[in-house]
Design a protein around this motif. Sequence first.
Motif, mmCIF file in Angstrom:
data_model
loop_
_atom_site.group_PDB
_atom_site.id
_atom_site.type_symbol
_atom_site.label_atom_id
_atom_site.label_comp_id
_atom_site.label_asym_id
_atom_site.label_seq_id
_atom_site.Cartn_x
_atom_site.Cartn_y
_atom_site.Cartn_z
ATOM 1 N N ASP A 70 3.384 -87.264 70.527
ATOM 2 C CA ASP A 70 2.059 -86.654 70.411
ATOM 3 C C ASP A 70 1.514 -86.381 71.818
ATOM 4 O O ASP A 70 2.015 -86.926 72.801
ATOM 5 N N TYR A 71 0.477 -85.535 71.889
ATOM 6 C CA TYR A 71 -0.185 -85.289 73.161
ATOM 7 C C TYR A 71 -1.103 -86.470 73.483
ATOM 8 O O TYR A 71 -1.640 -87.120 72.599
ATOM 9 N N THR A 72 -1.240 -86.749 74.784
ATOM 10 C CA THR A 72 -2.011 -87.909 75.193
ATOM 11 C C THR A 72 -2.753 -87.592 76.490
ATOM 12 O O THR A 72 -2.305 -86.784 77.299
ATOM 13 N N LEU A 73 -3.923 -88.205 76.661
ATOM 14 C CA LEU A 73 -4.700 -88.094 77.898
ATOM 15 C C LEU A 73 -4.315 -89.246 78.806
ATOM 16 O O LEU A 73 -4.490 -90.414 78.441
ATOM 17 N N THR A 74 -3.810 -88.941 79.994
ATOM 18 C CA THR A 74 -3.377 -90.017 80.884
ATOM 19 C C THR A 74 -3.558 -89.572 82.330
ATOM 20 O O THR A 74 -4.225 -88.572 82.603
ATOM 21 N N LEU A 75 -2.979 -90.312 83.260
ATOM 22 C CA LEU A 75 -3.092 -90.014 84.683
ATOM 23 C C LEU A 75 -1.823 -89.316 85.174
ATOM 24 O O LEU A 75 -0.739 -89.528 84.618
ATOM 25 N N PRO A 76 -1.934 -88.518 86.252
ATOM 26 C CA PRO A 76 -0.732 -87.944 86.863
ATOM 27 C C PRO A 76 0.216 -89.073 87.289
ATOM 28 O O PRO A 76 -0.232 -90.079 87.842
ATOM 29 N N LYS A 77 1.496 -88.876 87.013
ATOM 30 C CA LYS A 77 2.466 -89.914 87.370
ATOM 31 C C LYS A 77 3.860 -89.315 87.392
ATOM 32 O O LYS A 77 4.088 -88.243 86.842
ATOM 33 N N GLY A 78 4.791 -90.056 88.017
ATOM 34 C CA GLY A 78 6.158 -89.575 88.025
ATOM 35 C C GLY A 78 7.053 -90.446 88.877
ATOM 36 O O GLY A 78 6.600 -91.388 89.539
ATOM 37 N N ALA A 79 8.329 -90.106 88.853
ATOM 38 C CA ALA A 79 9.326 -90.883 89.588
ATOM 39 C C ALA A 79 9.289 -90.538 91.075
ATOM 40 O O ALA A 79 8.990 -89.409 91.460
ATOM 41 N N ILE A 80 9.594 -91.536 91.900
ATOM 42 C CA ILE A 80 9.726 -91.328 93.347
ATOM 43 C C ILE A 80 11.133 -90.799 93.615
ATOM 44 O O ILE A 80 12.113 -91.348 93.114
ATOM 45 N N ASP A 81 11.222 -89.711 94.379
ATOM 46 C CA ASP A 81 12.543 -89.152 94.703
ATOM 47 C C ASP A 81 13.246 -90.015 95.756
ATOM 48 O O ASP A 81 12.600 -90.755 96.506
ATOM 49 N N LEU A 82 14.545 -89.911 95.801
ATOM 50 C CA LEU A 82 15.343 -90.665 96.775
ATOM 51 C C LEU A 82 14.881 -90.332 98.204
ATOM 52 O O LEU A 82 14.810 -89.161 98.585
#
Lengths: 189, 189
Positions: A70-82
Amino acid sequence: MQKKPQILERHLVAQSRLFRVESFDLRFSNGVERTYERLVPGGNGAVMVVALLDDEHVALIREYGGGIEDYTLTLPKGAIDLGESLRDACNRELQEEIGFGAHEFVYLKKLSLSPSYMSGGIDVVFARNLYPSQLEGDEPEPLELVPWKLAELHELYGRADCTEGRAIAALALAQEYLAGRFQGEVLEP
Amino acid sequence: MQKKPQILERHLVAQSRLFRVESFDLRFSNGVERTYERLVPGGNGAVMVVALLDDEHVALIREYGGGIEDYTLTLPKGAIDLGESLRDACNRELQEEIGFGAHEFVYLKKLSLSPSYMSGGIDVVFARNLYPSQLEGDEPEPLELVPWKLAELHELYGRADCTEGRAIAALALAQEYLAGRFQGEVLEP
């Protein structure tokens, strides 16, 4: 502080493209032995950013969550690149997900997902002094930027489409930081 | 609100004693197709309890987290047994983990762990009007009860042994509830 259990043996018991499950046998200081399982993340860690659009508004995103379907309201986030610094990872994710970079980043805390079953964590960073800048991300569809009033976070928490524990925790930490009750660490460029 | 992606196919790709990983192919409304993976929990759900020991103190526990391989300060929590009500699960976990039952339970919210990668959630419940009562749990060693002042939660958040995102979120929700800014639902016996 209690003496940590002794780890007797550990091995990989399941693996998929994204997940690795490790089993390990423990002996607690009282002699009790148990077999535990935990998720072991690959990669170089992850960041979650609480970014102020102005003095009154924080940047939320609306995105599809494959876990909850489902769609959700959250914060920007993501994986750290090498090889990427924490600050650069935050600034890249902001530009990919909300179309802004930031001049000021403050490290708040590493949050664990589930201390009992997962070894991974996410670094929570506060950002402000934003400037418009867009980078192409790997999202399957554009994310929607949703500005939210800091003074009305309790209304966000009451919404059915805002469910992510880490995001609510990160917003609470940012509020404590802004109130001068929580120590952050400025991330230098 | 955006149209949800269509799920084209799903199958189990990895499994261990505690974890199940599902893979599924999605087509977003803009036509982009992706393969996602997510963790699917077994069992009947889980509860996390913010219990007031008195008007000023909340009940924390210090327990060993196999995921992070260290002791951590967090909230009482555990799995719901088959056929058990939410209220009964909370009251059982409190008696097993802190040696108290409670007369009053208020449902606050279901928190997701990671909306992107996990389908599971945990129900956060507020409890007060405690009474001494001990039940035997399945913990490998006794848990330590740590009373913490509600007025000093920001100091808890600053500690290196307090890392669990869901616990910090649950404490923030309880504070909003106590301040009259967040609606709860009384759980009747």
